[in-house]
Design a protein around this motif. Sequence first.
Motif: not given
Length: 303
Positions: A236-261
């Motif tokens: 299989q060829l599986n892929s993922r793309v992600f981005a993490t936004y560091h709002i400040n030293d305490q708060i992070d948010t991450t979004v991901q997109r994944l493709w698999s089979d």
Amino acid sequence: MSHRLFVGAAAALLAGTAQIACAAGGDSLPSGFTFAGDSRLEYLTANGTDVTSLHSTMDLGYRLPTDGALKFGFDLGLRSWASLGKGGSGDNTAIYAEALLEAGFGALYAGQSRSAAERVITMPSIAGSKEVENIIGSSFMPRLQYEHLFHNESYGLRYEGEISGATVATSMNHIDGYGNVAQLAASYPIGAISLDGAMEYDVPSGKTSVLLGGKASLGPVDAGLYSFRNAFYANQLNSRVFATYHINDQIDTTVQRLWSDGSIATSLDASYTAPSGIYGQLGLLDISTDKETFTNVVAGIKF
């Protein structure tokens, strides 16, 4: 998978890690020692099925103080996973114990050792969940680090160093009752971008899996794109793309997109970490092709 379960002690363990952190952190450590760890309690639910799990990691290192370039030491590590719920139950533990020799050429590690790819390439957990990562992470990353959690009888040799500006690692691990698995991993920085790659060769089957991709740091945003040719599951060829936004030293948010089979999944998570190391995390995973949505709630502490 063993079915002895210790999740009932999760609250006590989470509380106890705070005391460990205070005792082991900072200047209280003897010279030459380093210590770090993470313990987290997760609750994952989807379509009437739920799993409560406890995930812990601890790493203790020692480097013998010397005046020259030649250094000796050891690394000890533990990674544990215990779960209970309608979605299944069980517990697994990986133990790491490595002796090391470090010099101008890099470092050699021998013993119950980690694999090359996990030392060079890191990605955010899917939906912020270690439970999800342990189950499907090997679809997007060389599998040896996940195999070690289920088959602790793994020992080997690893090299880590720098060649022409690139961080390089190579390893050979033996899994009792199965055979040898070799890995090669490298990361090459170009400004704010790092180009990453890894190969895993499974000696008994003769199959080779390949990971290619990279990351970029753009101010408060870290983003990555990786593709993994998984030779162990129908190539299989599986892929993922992600981005993490560091709002400040305490708060992070991450979004991901994944493709698999043929399946497509989207994950989103947000975390808050207090200065003490205590943190909370919320995550969502939507598998559009299967019409499933997972919700993940985490409470933990880093030390």
